[in-house]
Design a protein around this motif. Sequence first.
Motif, PDB file in Angstrom:
ATOM      1  N   SER A   1       0.882  -1.330  -0.164  1.00  0.00           N
ATOM      2  CA  SER A   1      -0.163  -0.115   0.095  1.00  0.00           C
ATOM      3  C   SER A   1       0.917   1.219  -0.046  1.00  0.00           C
ATOM      4  N   VAL A   2       1.885   1.266   0.928  1.00  0.00           N
ATOM      5  CA  VAL A   2       2.768   2.453   0.882  1.00  0.00           C
ATOM      6  C   VAL A   2       3.509   2.357  -0.565  1.00  0.00           C
ATOM      7  N   LYS A   3       3.919   1.321  -1.291  1.00  0.00           N
ATOM      8  CA  LYS A   3       4.703   1.446  -2.230  1.00  0.00           C
ATOM      9  C   LYS A   3       3.708   2.209  -3.382  1.00  0.00           C
ATOM     10  N   ARG A   4       2.639   1.625  -3.541  1.00  0.00           N
ATOM     11  CA  ARG A   4       1.394   1.985  -4.414  1.00  0.00           C
ATOM     12  C   ARG A   4       0.949   3.442  -4.392  1.00  0.00           C
ATOM     13  N   GLY A   5       1.309   4.058  -3.162  1.00  0.00           N
ATOM     14  CA  GLY A   5       0.789   5.343  -2.709  1.00  0.00           C
ATOM     15  C   GLY A   5       1.935   6.237  -3.433  1.00  0.00           C
ATOM     16  N   THR A   6       3.407   5.884  -3.268  1.00  0.00           N
ATOM     17  CA  THR A   6       4.450   6.611  -3.582  1.00  0.00           C
ATOM     18  C   THR A   6       4.420   6.432  -5.085  1.00  0.00           C
ATOM     19  N   LYS A   7       4.073   5.379  -5.838  1.00  0.00           N
ATOM     20  CA  LYS A   7       4.113   5.288  -7.387  1.00  0.00           C
ATOM     21  C   LYS A   7       3.008   6.387  -7.902  1.00  0.00           C
ATOM     22  N   ASP A   8       1.925   6.314  -7.351  1.00  0.00           N
ATOM     23  CA  ASP A   8       0.913   7.268  -7.678  1.00  0.00           C
ATOM     24  C   ASP A   8       1.295   8.735  -7.512  1.00  0.00           C
ATOM     25  N   LYS A   9       1.895   9.042  -6.511  1.00  0.00           N
ATOM     26  CA  LYS A   9       2.351  10.517  -6.316  1.00  0.00           C
ATOM     27  C   LYS A   9       3.412  10.635  -7.288  1.00  0.00           C
ATOM     28  N   LEU A  10       4.179   9.799  -7.595  1.00  0.00           N
ATOM     29  CA  LEU A  10       5.525   9.943  -8.348  1.00  0.00           C
ATOM     30  C   LEU A  10       4.803  10.099  -9.804  1.00  0.00           C
ATOM     31  N   GLU A  11       3.864   9.427 -10.181  1.00  0.00           N
ATOM     32  CA  GLU A  11       3.224   9.501 -11.579  1.00  0.00           C
ATOM     33  C   GLU A  11       2.360  10.827 -11.753  1.00  0.00           C
ATOM     34  N   ALA A  12       1.915  11.279 -10.540  1.00  0.00           N
ATOM     35  CA  ALA A  12       1.237  12.470 -10.832  1.00  0.00           C
ATOM     36  C   ALA A  12       2.223  13.760 -10.842  1.00  0.00           C
ATOM     37  N   ALA A  13       3.146  13.605 -10.032  1.00  0.00           N
ATOM     38  CA  ALA A  13       4.188  14.642 -10.088  1.00  0.00           C
ATOM     39  C   ALA A  13       5.026  14.742 -11.359  1.00  0.00           C
ATOM     40  N   TRP A  14       5.203  13.522 -11.998  1.00  0.00           N
ATOM     41  CA  TRP A  14       5.715  13.719 -13.292  1.00  0.00           C
ATOM     42  C   TRP A  14       4.855  14.125 -14.322  1.00  0.00           C
ATOM     43  N   GLU A  15       3.422  13.896 -14.171  1.00  0.00           N
ATOM     44  CA  GLU A  15       2.621  14.390 -15.226  1.00  0.00           C
ATOM     45  C   GLU A  15       2.585  15.783 -15.081  1.00  0.00           C
ATOM     46  N   LYS A  16       2.687  16.485 -14.017  1.00  0.00           N
ATOM     47  CA  LYS A  16       2.619  18.061 -13.899  1.00  0.00           C
ATOM     48  C   LYS A  16       4.091  18.440 -14.551  1.00  0.00           C
ATOM     49  N   ALA A  17       5.125  17.945 -14.642  1.00  0.00           N
ATOM     50  CA  ALA A  17       6.173  18.464 -15.124  1.00  0.00           C
ATOM     51  C   ALA A  17       6.262  18.136 -16.770  1.00  0.00           C
ATOM     52  N   LYS A  18       5.450  18.878 -17.209  1.00  0.00           N
ATOM     53  CA  LYS A  18       5.195  19.126 -18.696  1.00  0.00           C
ATOM     54  C   LYS A  18       6.511  19.125 -19.632  1.00  0.00           C
ATOM     55  N   ASP A  19       7.551  19.908 -19.258  1.00  0.00           N
ATOM     56  CA  ASP A  19       8.600  19.955 -20.219  1.00  0.00           C
ATOM     57  C   ASP A  19       9.521  18.969 -20.134  1.00  0.00           C
ATOM     58  N   LEU A  20       9.364  18.037 -18.857  1.00  0.00           N
ATOM     59  CA  LEU A  20      10.327  16.777 -18.634  1.00  0.00           C
ATOM     60  C   LEU A  20       9.447  15.536 -19.112  1.00  0.00           C
ATOM     61  N   ASN A  21       8.223  15.599 -18.744  1.00  0.00           N
ATOM     62  CA  ASN A  21       7.732  14.200 -19.197  1.00  0.00           C
ATOM     63  C   ASN A  21       7.531  13.828 -20.563  1.00  0.00           C
ATOM     64  N   LYS A  22       7.875  14.875 -21.356  1.00  0.00           N
ATOM     65  CA  LYS A  22       7.777  14.822 -22.785  1.00  0.00           C
ATOM     66  C   LYS A  22       9.192  14.261 -23.358  1.00  0.00           C
ATOM     67  N   LYS A  23       9.958  14.451 -22.344  1.00  0.00           N
ATOM     68  CA  LYS A  23      11.492  13.874 -22.928  1.00  0.00           C
ATOM     69  C   LYS A  23      11.886  12.407 -22.439  1.00  0.00           C
ATOM     70  N   ALA A  24      11.209  12.064 -21.423  1.00  0.00           N
ATOM     71  CA  ALA A  24      11.555  10.621 -20.649  1.00  0.00           C
ATOM     72  C   ALA A  24      10.221  10.187 -19.933  1.00  0.00           C
TER      73      ALA A  24
END
Length: 85
Positions: A9-32
């Motif tokens: 559950s903790v790992k899943r929560g971290t993964k969800d948060k990471l994916e959400a943060a990455w999605e907000k980083a528009k100039d980065l997530n288009k590159k990697a």
Amino acid sequence: NILDSIIHSVKRGTKDKLEAAWEKAKDLNKKADIVTLKDGELILMVKNNAYLQELNFRKEEIKELLNKDIDNKIEQVKLRLGGSR
């Protein structure tokens, strides 16, 4: 096992948060794309050589940006050259 369920559950929560943060980083997530986060090591699959060079210079920025949203779980950013999504 209850402990395994809590850990998952903790790992899943971290993964969800990471994916959400990455999605907000528009100039980065288009590159990697995120490959994994394990034992403090974030691995990103970069789409081409130019982006690889750029993101290599921006590793600390990436770490700081994402750590704000995932409780400082990233200690190191590693980049791998790969393809598109």
